[in-house]
Design an enzyme around this catalytic site. Structure first.
Site, PDB file in Angstrom:
ATOM      1  N   ASN A 127      10.893  -4.775   0.501  1.00 58.33           N
ATOM      2  CA  ASN A 127      10.685  -3.739   1.510  1.00 58.33           C
ATOM      3  C   ASN A 127      11.225  -4.180   2.849  1.00 58.33           C
ATOM      4  O   ASN A 127      11.202  -5.345   3.197  1.00 58.33           O
ATOM      5  CB  ASN A 127       9.198  -3.351   1.599  1.00 58.33           C
ATOM      6  CG  ASN A 127       8.432  -4.142   2.650  1.00 58.33           C
ATOM      7  OD1 ASN A 127       8.459  -3.822   3.839  1.00 58.33           O
ATOM      8  ND2 ASN A 127       7.753  -5.205   2.212  1.00 58.33           N
TER       9      ASN A 127
ATOM     10  N   PHE B 262       7.125  -1.704   9.871  1.00 56.45           N
ATOM     11  CA  PHE B 262       5.877  -1.268  10.525  1.00 56.45           C
ATOM     12  C   PHE B 262       5.884   0.232  10.839  1.00 56.45           C
ATOM     13  O   PHE B 262       5.549   0.649  11.950  1.00 56.45           O
ATOM     14  CB  PHE B 262       5.616  -2.045  11.836  1.00 56.45           C
ATOM     15  CG  PHE B 262       5.219  -3.484  11.672  1.00 56.45           C
ATOM     16  CD1 PHE B 262       4.875  -4.018  10.441  1.00 56.45           C
ATOM     17  CD2 PHE B 262       5.177  -4.325  12.788  1.00 56.45           C
ATOM     18  CE1 PHE B 262       4.497  -5.363  10.316  1.00 56.45           C
ATOM     19  CE2 PHE B 262       4.799  -5.665  12.677  1.00 56.45           C
ATOM     20  CZ  PHE B 262       4.468  -6.185  11.440  1.00 56.45           C
TER      21      PHE B 262
ATOM     22  N   ASN C  96      -0.758 -10.352  12.443  1.00 59.62           N
ATOM     23  CA  ASN C  96       0.402 -10.459  11.553  1.00 59.62           C
ATOM     24  C   ASN C  96       1.650 -10.802  12.356  1.00 59.62           C
ATOM     25  O   ASN C  96       2.182  -9.958  13.071  1.00 59.62           O
ATOM     26  CB  ASN C  96       0.595  -9.130  10.807  1.00 59.62           C
ATOM     27  CG  ASN C  96       1.831  -9.155   9.939  1.00 59.62           C
ATOM     28  OD1 ASN C  96       2.316 -10.225   9.569  1.00 59.62           O
ATOM     29  ND2 ASN C  96       2.348  -7.993   9.611  1.00 59.62           N
TER      30      ASN C  96
ATOM     31  N   SER D 173       5.937 -10.576   9.392  1.00 57.71           N
ATOM     32  CA  SER D 173       6.809  -9.586   8.766  1.00 57.71           C
ATOM     33  C   SER D 173       8.255  -9.936   9.082  1.00 57.71           C
ATOM     34  O   SER D 173       8.597 -10.171  10.243  1.00 57.71           O
ATOM     35  CB  SER D 173       6.509  -8.189   9.292  1.00 57.71           C
ATOM     36  OG  SER D 173       7.566  -7.332   8.910  1.00 57.71           O
TER      37      SER D 173
ATOM     38  N   ASN E  24      10.588  -7.825   8.967  1.00 56.32           N
ATOM     39  CA  ASN E  24      11.290  -6.572   9.236  1.00 56.32           C
ATOM     40  C   ASN E  24      11.204  -6.082  10.674  1.00 56.32           C
ATOM     41  O   ASN E  24      11.672  -4.992  10.986  1.00 56.32           O
ATOM     42  CB  ASN E  24      10.764  -5.491   8.284  1.00 56.32           C
ATOM     43  CG  ASN E  24      10.959  -5.904   6.837  1.00 56.32           C
ATOM     44  OD1 ASN E  24      12.032  -6.383   6.479  1.00 56.32           O
ATOM     45  ND2 ASN E  24       9.927  -5.766   6.021  1.00 56.32           N
TER      46      ASN E  24
ATOM     47  N   SER F 192       0.449 -15.695   1.593  1.00 58.56           N
ATOM     48  CA  SER F 192       1.440 -15.440   2.618  1.00 58.56           C
ATOM     49  C   SER F 192       1.906 -13.983   2.603  1.00 58.56           C
ATOM     50  O   SER F 192       1.569 -13.215   1.738  1.00 58.56           O
ATOM     51  CB  SER F 192       2.660 -16.337   2.368  1.00 58.56           C
ATOM     52  OG  SER F 192       3.352 -15.854   1.220  1.00 58.56           O
TER      53      SER F 192
ATOM     54  N   GLY G  41       2.385 -12.494  -5.206  1.00 58.22           N
ATOM     55  CA  GLY G  41       2.655 -12.598  -6.642  1.00 58.22           C
ATOM     56  C   GLY G  41       1.425 -12.717  -7.517  1.00 58.22           C
ATOM     57  O   GLY G  41       1.534 -13.117  -8.674  1.00 58.22           O
TER      58      GLY G  41
ATOM     59  N   SER H 117       1.896  -5.838  -4.682  1.00 58.11           N
ATOM     60  CA  SER H 117       2.994  -5.458  -5.584  1.00 58.11           C
ATOM     61  C   SER H 117       2.540  -5.254  -7.028  1.00 58.11           C
ATOM     62  O   SER H 117       3.051  -4.364  -7.726  1.00 58.11           O
ATOM     63  CB  SER H 117       4.097  -6.520  -5.547  1.00 58.11           C
ATOM     64  OG  SER H 117       4.595  -6.641  -4.238  1.00 58.11           O
TER      65      SER H 117
HETATM   66  C1  LIG Z   1       5.834  -2.139   0.707  1.00 54.32           C
HETATM   67  C2  LIG Z   1       5.130  -3.275   1.369  1.00 54.32           C
HETATM   68  C3  LIG Z   1       4.712  -3.142   2.680  1.00 54.32           C
HETATM   69  C4  LIG Z   1       4.050  -4.203   3.307  1.00 54.32           C
HETATM   70  N1  LIG Z   1       3.613  -4.019   4.589  1.00 54.32           N
HETATM   71  C5  LIG Z   1       2.907  -5.013   5.178  1.00 54.32           C
HETATM   72  C6  LIG Z   1       2.380  -4.829   6.479  1.00 54.32           C
HETATM   73  O1  LIG Z   1       2.509  -3.774   7.095  1.00 54.32           O
HETATM   74  N2  LIG Z   1       1.714  -5.876   7.039  1.00 54.32           N
HETATM   75  C7  LIG Z   1       1.511  -7.059   6.382  1.00 54.32           C
HETATM   76  O2  LIG Z   1       0.880  -7.963   6.918  1.00 54.32           O
HETATM   77  N3  LIG Z   1       1.994  -7.239   5.131  1.00 54.32           N
HETATM   78  C8  LIG Z   1       2.673  -6.253   4.520  1.00 54.32           C
HETATM   79  N4  LIG Z   1       3.138  -6.446   3.253  1.00 54.32           N
HETATM   80  C9  LIG Z   1       2.952  -7.748   2.585  1.00 54.32           C
HETATM   81  C10 LIG Z   1       1.738  -7.767   1.665  1.00 54.32           C
HETATM   82  O3  LIG Z   1       0.548  -7.572   2.393  1.00 54.32           O
HETATM   83  C11 LIG Z   1       1.645  -9.125   0.921  1.00 54.32           C
HETATM   84  O4  LIG Z   1       1.423 -10.168   1.854  1.00 54.32           O
HETATM   85  C12 LIG Z   1       2.898  -9.436   0.132  1.00 54.32           C
HETATM   86  O5  LIG Z   1       3.436  -8.270  -0.449  1.00 54.32           O
HETATM   87  C13 LIG Z   1       2.649 -10.463  -0.977  1.00 54.32           C
HETATM   88  O6  LIG Z   1       1.708  -9.994  -1.908  1.00 54.32           O
HETATM   89  P1  LIG Z   1       2.123  -9.291  -3.305  1.00 54.32           P
HETATM   90  O7  LIG Z   1       3.133 -10.190  -3.954  1.00 54.32           O
HETATM   91  O8  LIG Z   1       0.851  -9.166  -4.073  1.00 54.32           O
HETATM   92  O9  LIG Z   1       2.704  -7.959  -2.947  1.00 54.32           O
HETATM   93  C14 LIG Z   1       3.807  -5.398   2.601  1.00 54.32           C
HETATM   94  C15 LIG Z   1       4.230  -5.524   1.283  1.00 54.32           C
HETATM   95  C16 LIG Z   1       4.870  -4.488   0.652  1.00 54.32           C
HETATM   96  C17 LIG Z   1       5.304  -4.637  -0.796  1.00 54.32           C
END
Ligand SMILES: Cc1cc2nc3c(=O)[nH]c(=O)nc-3n(C[C@H](O)[C@H](O)[C@H](O)COP(=O)(O)O)c2cc1C
Length: 344
Positions: free
Chosen positions: A108, A112, A166, A169, A171, A233, A284, A306
């Site tokens: 992604n 924000f 946070n 990010s 992005n 993370s 993950g 995810s």
């Molecule tokens: C589509 C998407 C948007 C995300 N947006 C944010 C966000 O706004 N703020 C944040 O701290 N993390 C954001 N994350 C990160 C997740 O909170 C998480 O830390 C990261 O995806 C790893 O976990 P996972 O592998 O279970 O997805 C986002 C992740 C995804 C996939």
């Protein structure tokens, strides 16, 4: 009944962001359900907050605090809403969200996109059951990023069970520079002053893409500024061994390919903090075995996003069930007993 495998092909036929929007709309319509009585073995007290179970919804799924109620009812022990920035912002141009199905991953570069602090505040003032954290960030065009975090703390201090700062990010250009030693110290001093004596605990969310020197510096600053917990993370900008069509899209990678890196960073921070600071693992986590491995490596709580895309709404309940079996198998009377056993 496992219905998600039946509807998943329909959801995956849609563009990923559209599918997410529809999911949020459907969840908003979900009638209120009673929350299952949590098993006391899974209770965790972290930074003075009582979490009924350790499996949390990671930030980014519910950016505008629309659906924390149904997510808690689906079995999550806590939900982290946001990232919320002071002013509403549109985020990056679309497309900006990609499923990497063969890799059980997501990339992604949302940037924000969110409706801002005032909109989230209005939703968080409603009475609620369950633990809701608010993840705060800075607007892309802000001239004073530290001021944005301070505004987030002030707006949300009375409404959140905890706040997450946070700075990880990938992005928002330059955001992760706040992980540098001097900038981090200045940011955390301002955030902790804004929180004051009576505000909620403050968690700090970090990137997995850090060098050993950064890890020691960050741990030292976080301890000195009395941060309540670290979340390890966020997504990675690395691309470890991907096979899927969208693997070279820019942005943050999450899901299965992040598993090894996130566990490695968790172990690094366990070592760097000497067990002095609670750790929350994300990255993950797909099942009870993954969650249990993070807990044994030192995490008091875990979060995921995810894996929900691939496994659907039953996942939190599945993982808490698996955790209970694993604790029984290893003879632990409670989850708290298993935290950090690997590091001891
Ligand atoms: C589509 C998407 C948007 C995300 N947006 C944010 C966000 O706004 N703020 C944040 O701290 N993390 C954001 N994350 C990160 C997740 O909170 C998480 O830390 C990261 O995806 C790893 O976990 P996972 O592998 O279970 O997805 C986002 C992740 C995804 C996939």
């Amino acid at each position: 009944m496992a219905f998600y495998p039946l509807i998943r092909p329909l959801i995956f036929a849609l563009d990923a962001e559209r599918a997410h929007r529809l999911t949020i709309a459907a969840l908003k319509l979900m009638p209120a359900m009673s929350v299952q009585q949590p098993d006391p073995k899974l209770h965790m007290r972290v930074a003075g907050v009582d979490f009924p179970n350790p499996v949390g919804l990671a930030a980014g799924f519910d950016k505008n605090a629309d659906v924390f109620r149904p997510m808690l009812e689906l079995g999550f022990g806590f939900a982290e809403v946001g990232t919320v920035t002071p002013l509403p912002q549109a985020g990056n141009p679309k497309p900006r969200l990609f499923r990497l199905t063969e890799d059980r991953a997501v990339i992604n570069r949302m940037g924000f996109n969110n409706a801002g602090l005032d909109a989230a505040k209005a939703r968080l003032t409603q009475p609620r059951r369950g633990i809701v954290g608010v993840n705060i960030g800075a607007n892309k065009d802000s001239a004073d990023r530290i001021g944005d975090y301070v505004a987030g703390v002030r707006a949300m201090a009375k409404l959140a069970d905890y706040l997450t700062v946070n700075i990880s990010s990938p992005n928002t250009p330059g955001l992760r520079d706040l992980q540098g030693k001097a900038a981090l110290d200045e940011l955390l001093a301002a955030v902790m002053a804004a929180r004051g004596q009576s505000g909620p605990p403050i968690f700090l969310k970090l990137a997995p893409d850090l060098e050993p020197g950064d890890i020691d510096d960050i741990a030292a600053v976080a301890i000195r500024r009395k941060i309540d917990a670290l979340i390890i993370s966020n997504t990675t900008i690395t691309r470890p061994g991907l096979r899927s069509h969208h693997c070279s899209e820019a942005g943050g990678l999450s899901g299965a390919p992040l598993k090894g890196l996130a566990l490695e960073r968790l172990r690094d921070f366990r070592k760097a903090t000497g067990g002095e600071m609670p750790l929350i693992a994300a990255g993950g986590i797909e099942n009870g075995v993954d969650a249990y491995a993070r807990i044994k490596a030192g995490a008091s709580l875990v979060q995921l996003y995810s894996a929900l895309v691939y496994q659907g709404p039953e996942l939190a309940r599945l993982i808490t069930g698996e955790l209970l079996s694993l604790l029984d198998r290893d003879g632990f009377a409670s989850l708290a007993q298993a935290v950090g056993v690997e590091a001891r």
